[in-house]
Scaffold this motif. Structure first.
Motif, mmCIF file in Angstrom:
data_model
loop_
_atom_site.group_PDB
_atom_site.id
_atom_site.type_symbol
_atom_site.label_atom_id
_atom_site.label_comp_id
_atom_site.label_asym_id
_atom_site.label_seq_id
_atom_site.Cartn_x
_atom_site.Cartn_y
_atom_site.Cartn_z
ATOM 1 N N ARG A 69 0.802 -1.212 0.155
ATOM 2 C CA ARG A 69 0.465 0.315 0.282
ATOM 3 C C ARG A 69 0.806 1.210 -0.025
ATOM 4 N N VAL A 70 1.886 1.247 0.817
ATOM 5 C CA VAL A 70 3.149 2.232 1.148
ATOM 6 C C VAL A 70 3.497 2.639 -0.144
ATOM 7 N N ARG A 71 3.946 1.294 -0.916
ATOM 8 C CA ARG A 71 4.346 1.527 -2.678
ATOM 9 C C ARG A 71 3.679 2.268 -3.541
ATOM 10 N N HIS A 72 2.340 1.995 -3.276
ATOM 11 C CA HIS A 72 1.796 2.012 -4.211
ATOM 12 C C HIS A 72 1.007 3.439 -4.110
ATOM 13 N N VAL A 73 1.115 3.901 -3.374
ATOM 14 C CA VAL A 73 0.537 4.926 -2.799
ATOM 15 C C VAL A 73 1.723 6.291 -3.393
ATOM 16 N N VAL A 74 2.629 6.255 -3.175
ATOM 17 C CA VAL A 74 4.543 6.614 -3.295
ATOM 18 C C VAL A 74 4.511 6.739 -5.037
ATOM 19 N N THR A 75 4.139 5.451 -5.497
ATOM 20 C CA THR A 75 5.176 5.237 -6.659
ATOM 21 C C THR A 75 3.636 6.344 -8.004
ATOM 22 N N ASP A 76 2.248 6.053 -7.287
ATOM 23 C CA ASP A 76 0.964 6.420 -8.296
ATOM 24 C C ASP A 76 1.507 8.406 -8.329
ATOM 25 N N HIS A 77 2.006 8.865 -6.918
ATOM 26 C CA HIS A 77 1.969 10.507 -6.904
ATOM 27 C C HIS A 77 3.286 11.112 -7.659
ATOM 28 N N LEU A 78 4.518 9.695 -7.543
ATOM 29 C CA LEU A 78 5.452 9.844 -7.867
ATOM 30 C C LEU A 78 5.685 10.066 -9.660
ATOM 31 N N GLU A 79 5.388 8.749 -9.798
ATOM 32 C CA GLU A 79 4.351 8.627 -11.202
ATOM 33 C C GLU A 79 4.381 10.257 -12.036
ATOM 34 N N ARG A 80 3.113 10.180 -11.635
ATOM 35 C CA ARG A 80 2.227 11.266 -12.097
ATOM 36 C C ARG A 80 2.806 12.819 -11.826
ATOM 37 N N PHE A 81 3.201 13.259 -10.464
ATOM 38 C CA PHE A 81 4.143 14.527 -10.401
ATOM 39 C C PHE A 81 5.484 14.405 -11.550
ATOM 40 N N GLY A 82 6.049 13.043 -11.805
ATOM 41 C CA GLY A 82 6.995 13.445 -12.677
ATOM 42 C C GLY A 82 6.736 13.082 -14.489
ATOM 43 N N ALA A 83 5.938 12.728 -14.719
ATOM 44 C CA ALA A 83 5.318 12.473 -16.211
ATOM 45 C C ALA A 83 6.192 12.586 -17.047
ATOM 46 N N ARG A 84 6.103 14.463 -16.872
ATOM 47 C CA ARG A 84 6.351 15.128 -17.731
ATOM 48 C C ARG A 84 8.369 15.281 -18.072
ATOM 49 N N ASP A 85 9.295 14.694 -16.854
ATOM 50 C CA ASP A 85 10.102 14.023 -17.074
ATOM 51 C C ASP A 85 10.589 12.398 -17.253
ATOM 52 N N GLY A 86 9.711 11.892 -17.472
ATOM 53 C CA GLY A 86 9.301 10.563 -17.343
ATOM 54 C C GLY A 86 10.021 9.745 -16.538
ATOM 55 N N LEU A 87 9.484 9.516 -15.005
ATOM 56 C CA LEU A 87 9.669 9.308 -14.175
ATOM 57 C C LEU A 87 9.541 7.563 -13.663
ATOM 58 N N ARG A 88 9.865 6.613 -13.625
ATOM 59 C CA ARG A 88 9.610 5.350 -13.038
ATOM 60 C C ARG A 88 10.026 4.953 -11.486
ATOM 61 N N VAL A 89 9.025 4.303 -10.571
ATOM 62 C CA VAL A 89 9.421 4.179 -9.592
ATOM 63 C C VAL A 89 9.390 2.096 -9.462
ATOM 64 N N THR A 90 11.071 1.895 -10.057
ATOM 65 C CA THR A 90 10.657 0.865 -9.640
ATOM 66 C C THR A 90 11.112 -0.214 -8.349
ATOM 67 N N TRP A 91 10.213 -1.218 -6.939
ATOM 68 C CA TRP A 91 11.459 -1.415 -5.457
ATOM 69 C C TRP A 91 12.431 -2.613 -5.745
ATOM 70 N N SER A 92 12.633 -1.951 -5.124
ATOM 71 C CA SER A 92 13.006 -3.840 -4.218
ATOM 72 C C SER A 92 13.776 -4.305 -3.063
ATOM 73 N N ALA A 93 13.250 -5.489 -2.809
ATOM 74 C CA ALA A 93 12.928 -5.731 -1.538
ATOM 75 C C ALA A 93 14.198 -6.079 -0.565
ATOM 76 N N GLN A 94 14.456 -6.143 0.556
ATOM 77 C CA GLN A 94 15.233 -5.531 1.587
ATOM 78 C C GLN A 94 14.321 -6.998 2.505
ATOM 79 N N ALA A 95 15.676 -8.045 3.041
ATOM 80 C CA ALA A 95 16.295 -8.365 3.774
ATOM 81 C C ALA A 95 15.092 -7.830 4.918
ATOM 82 N N PRO A 96 13.870 -8.975 6.092
ATOM 83 C CA PRO A 96 13.567 -8.441 7.441
ATOM 84 C C PRO A 96 15.188 -7.970 8.391
#
Length: 96
Positions: A69-96
């Motif tokens: 849910r956090v990843r989705h909210v952050v990705t959605d907003h940043l990619e919309r705000f950065g659409a003109r610059d072609g921003l894309r968010v790719t997440w990497s999981a980390q071990a707990p």
């Protein structure tokens, strides 16, 4: 705690960090400077750092559903705000 990170290449990282944090602050606790920010959602946290060539994002949450849910909210907003610059968010999981 589960965590995930992303590095988004941009030479306007500070601008996007401030824009995201100001936007999130309308609904959740958020604080920021020109190069560091934090947004605390009910289901997890996002820490943002601006570098000269990228914006790094670090999210954490108690479970996979909340992390998604956090990843989705952050990705959605940043990619919309950065659409003109072609921003894309790719997440990497980390071990707990």
């Amino acid at each position: 705690m589960l965590t995930s990170t992303s590095r988004v290449e941009t030479d306007r990282a500070g601008r996007y960090l401030v824009q995201l944090c100001k936007h999130f602050a309308r609904k959740v606790p958020a604080e920021w400077t020109d190069d560091h920010g934090t947004a605390r959602f009910a289901w997890g946290t996002c820490v943002l750092r601006a570098h000269p060539d990228a914006l790094t994002l670090h999210v954490e949450a108690a479970d996979e559903e909340s992390l998604d849910r956090v990843r989705h909210v952050v990705t959605d907003h940043l990619e919309r705000f950065g659409a003109r610059d072609g921003l894309r968010v790719t997440w990497s999981a980390q071990a707990p």
